[in-house]
Write a protein that holds these residues in place. Structure first.
Motif, PDB file in Angstrom:
ATOM      1  N   ALA A   4      -8.096  14.348  -5.789  1.00  0.00           N
ATOM      2  CA  ALA A   4      -6.680  14.331  -6.192  1.00  0.00           C
ATOM      3  C   ALA A   4      -5.770  14.642  -5.012  1.00  0.00           C
ATOM      4  O   ALA A   4      -4.715  14.006  -4.840  1.00  0.00           O
ATOM      5  CB  ALA A   4      -6.455  15.320  -7.331  1.00  0.00           C
ATOM      6  N   GLU A   5      -6.148  15.596  -4.181  1.00  0.00           N
ATOM      7  CA  GLU A   5      -5.341  15.950  -3.004  1.00  0.00           C
ATOM      8  C   GLU A   5      -5.329  14.809  -1.996  1.00  0.00           C
ATOM      9  O   GLU A   5      -4.290  14.493  -1.400  1.00  0.00           O
ATOM     10  CB  GLU A   5      -5.891  17.222  -2.358  1.00  0.00           C
ATOM     11  N   ILE A   6      -6.467  14.183  -1.782  1.00  0.00           N
ATOM     12  CA  ILE A   6      -6.530  13.042  -0.860  1.00  0.00           C
ATOM     13  C   ILE A   6      -5.636  11.915  -1.360  1.00  0.00           C
ATOM     14  O   ILE A   6      -4.858  11.345  -0.595  1.00  0.00           O
ATOM     15  CB  ILE A   6      -7.986  12.568  -0.683  1.00  0.00           C
ATOM     16  N   LEU A   7      -5.716  11.603  -2.645  1.00  0.00           N
ATOM     17  CA  LEU A   7      -4.887  10.545  -3.222  1.00  0.00           C
ATOM     18  C   LEU A   7      -3.406  10.890  -3.098  1.00  0.00           C
ATOM     19  O   LEU A   7      -2.587  10.040  -2.740  1.00  0.00           O
ATOM     20  CB  LEU A   7      -5.266  10.312  -4.682  1.00  0.00           C
ATOM     21  N   ARG A   8      -3.045  12.138  -3.371  1.00  0.00           N
ATOM     22  CA  ARG A   8      -1.649  12.566  -3.242  1.00  0.00           C
ATOM     23  C   ARG A   8      -1.157  12.370  -1.817  1.00  0.00           C
ATOM     24  O   ARG A   8      -0.076  11.834  -1.584  1.00  0.00           O
ATOM     25  CB  ARG A   8      -1.473  14.030  -3.655  1.00  0.00           C
ATOM     26  N   ARG A   9      -1.968  12.755  -0.847  1.00  0.00           N
ATOM     27  CA  ARG A   9      -1.572  12.591   0.549  1.00  0.00           C
ATOM     28  C   ARG A   9      -1.428  11.121   0.932  1.00  0.00           C
ATOM     29  O   ARG A   9      -0.523  10.751   1.660  1.00  0.00           O
ATOM     30  CB  ARG A   9      -2.568  13.275   1.478  1.00  0.00           C
ATOM     31  N   ILE A  10      -2.332  10.288   0.450  1.00  0.00           N
ATOM     32  CA  ILE A  10      -2.248   8.852   0.728  1.00  0.00           C
ATOM     33  C   ILE A  10      -0.931   8.304   0.197  1.00  0.00           C
ATOM     34  O   ILE A  10      -0.230   7.554   0.874  1.00  0.00           O
ATOM     35  CB  ILE A  10      -3.445   8.093   0.123  1.00  0.00           C
ATOM     36  N   LYS A  11      -0.584   8.679  -1.022  1.00  0.00           N
ATOM     37  CA  LYS A  11       0.623   8.154  -1.653  1.00  0.00           C
ATOM     38  C   LYS A  11       1.908   8.750  -1.081  1.00  0.00           C
ATOM     39  O   LYS A  11       2.943   8.084  -1.065  1.00  0.00           O
ATOM     40  CB  LYS A  11       0.581   8.396  -3.159  1.00  0.00           C
ATOM     41  N   ASP A  12       1.862   9.996  -0.601  1.00  0.00           N
ATOM     42  CA  ASP A  12       3.073  10.691  -0.183  1.00  0.00           C
ATOM     43  C   ASP A  12       3.367  10.654   1.312  1.00  0.00           C
ATOM     44  O   ASP A  12       4.460  11.000   1.732  1.00  0.00           O
ATOM     45  CB  ASP A  12       3.027  12.162  -0.615  1.00  0.00           C
ATOM     46  N   THR A  13       2.400  10.252   2.129  1.00  0.00           N
ATOM     47  CA  THR A  13       2.593  10.273   3.575  1.00  0.00           C
ATOM     48  C   THR A  13       3.577   9.192   4.010  1.00  0.00           C
ATOM     49  O   THR A  13       3.466   8.044   3.594  1.00  0.00           O
ATOM     50  CB  THR A  13       1.248  10.075   4.307  1.00  0.00           C
ATOM     51  N   ASN A  14       4.539   9.570   4.824  1.00  0.00           N
ATOM     52  CA  ASN A  14       5.524   8.632   5.350  1.00  0.00           C
ATOM     53  C   ASN A  14       4.873   7.794   6.450  1.00  0.00           C
ATOM     54  O   ASN A  14       4.349   8.329   7.419  1.00  0.00           O
ATOM     55  CB  ASN A  14       6.724   9.391   5.903  1.00  0.00           C
ATOM     56  N   THR A  15       4.903   6.485   6.276  1.00  0.00           N
ATOM     57  CA  THR A  15       4.279   5.585   7.246  1.00  0.00           C
ATOM     58  C   THR A  15       5.273   4.616   7.868  1.00  0.00           C
ATOM     59  O   THR A  15       4.883   3.623   8.482  1.00  0.00           O
ATOM     60  CB  THR A  15       3.146   4.776   6.580  1.00  0.00           C
ATOM     61  N   ALA A  16       6.559   4.908   7.732  1.00  0.00           N
ATOM     62  CA  ALA A  16       7.595   3.973   8.191  1.00  0.00           C
ATOM     63  C   ALA A  16       7.490   3.646   9.676  1.00  0.00           C
ATOM     64  O   ALA A  16       7.835   2.538  10.088  1.00  0.00           O
ATOM     65  CB  ALA A  16       8.973   4.529   7.871  1.00  0.00           C
ATOM     66  N   ASP A  17       7.013   4.581  10.479  1.00  0.00           N
ATOM     67  CA  ASP A  17       6.959   4.362  11.930  1.00  0.00           C
ATOM     68  C   ASP A  17       5.636   3.768  12.402  1.00  0.00           C
ATOM     69  O   ASP A  17       5.442   3.599  13.599  1.00  0.00           O
ATOM     70  CB  ASP A  17       7.194   5.679  12.678  1.00  0.00           C
ATOM     71  N   LEU A  18       4.734   3.462  11.501  1.00  0.00           N
ATOM     72  CA  LEU A  18       3.422   2.934  11.878  1.00  0.00           C
ATOM     73  C   LEU A  18       3.259   1.531  11.313  1.00  0.00           C
ATOM     74  O   LEU A  18       3.306   1.323  10.111  1.00  0.00           O
ATOM     75  CB  LEU A  18       2.308   3.843  11.357  1.00  0.00           C
ATOM     76  N   ASP A  19       3.080   0.569  12.192  1.00  0.00           N
ATOM     77  CA  ASP A  19       2.909  -0.810  11.751  1.00  0.00           C
ATOM     78  C   ASP A  19       1.451  -1.071  11.372  1.00  0.00           C
ATOM     79  O   ASP A  19       0.565  -0.278  11.693  1.00  0.00           O
ATOM     80  CB  ASP A  19       3.360  -1.777  12.847  1.00  0.00           C
ATOM     81  N   PRO A  20       1.171  -2.176  10.675  1.00  0.00           N
ATOM     82  CA  PRO A  20      -0.207  -2.470  10.261  1.00  0.00           C
ATOM     83  C   PRO A  20      -1.187  -2.572  11.433  1.00  0.00           C
ATOM     84  O   PRO A  20      -2.343  -2.144  11.313  1.00  0.00           O
ATOM     85  CB  PRO A  20      -0.083  -3.814   9.536  1.00  0.00           C
ATOM     86  N   ASP A  21      -0.749  -3.108  12.576  1.00  0.00           N
ATOM     87  CA  ASP A  21      -1.650  -3.188  13.729  1.00  0.00           C
ATOM     88  C   ASP A  21      -2.019  -1.803  14.246  1.00  0.00           C
ATOM     89  O   ASP A  21      -3.182  -1.533  14.551  1.00  0.00           O
ATOM     90  CB  ASP A  21      -1.020  -4.019  14.850  1.00  0.00           C
TER      91      ASP A  21
END
Length: 82
Positions: A4-21
């Motif tokens: 549950a904690e891992i899933l929460r972190r996956i969903k809540d982490t800001n990734t705006a500055d990281l592109d798919p590459d």
């Protein structure tokens, strides 16, 4: 950490500055070190998941016409690896 904690972190982490590459490069770097510690079937599953996330990320960026930022893999921002 539990599932549950891992899933929460996956969903809540800001990734705006990281592109798919950049994300794919970091993920590949991590899998390089994990591959000797996990069964080959799990490695293939992780690669498949990464491929789905990568291709979805590329599709979204193309739709929104967002330029891809570049990151230094030897010194990635701490927010991505916390």
């Amino acid at each position: 950490m539990d599932q549950a904690e891992i899933l929460r972190r996956i969903k809540d982490t800001n990734t705006a500055d990281l592109d798919p590459d950049g994300a794919a490069e970091i993920y590949a770097h991590i899998l390089l070190y994990l591959q000797e510690s996990i069964p080959e079937a799990d490695l293939h599953r992780l690669i498949l998941l990464a491929a789905v996330m990568y291709k979805n990320g590329i599709a979204v960026r193309e739709q929104l016409q967002i330029p891809s930022p570049r990151i230094d893999l030897d010194n990635p921002p701490k927010t991505y690896l916390q």
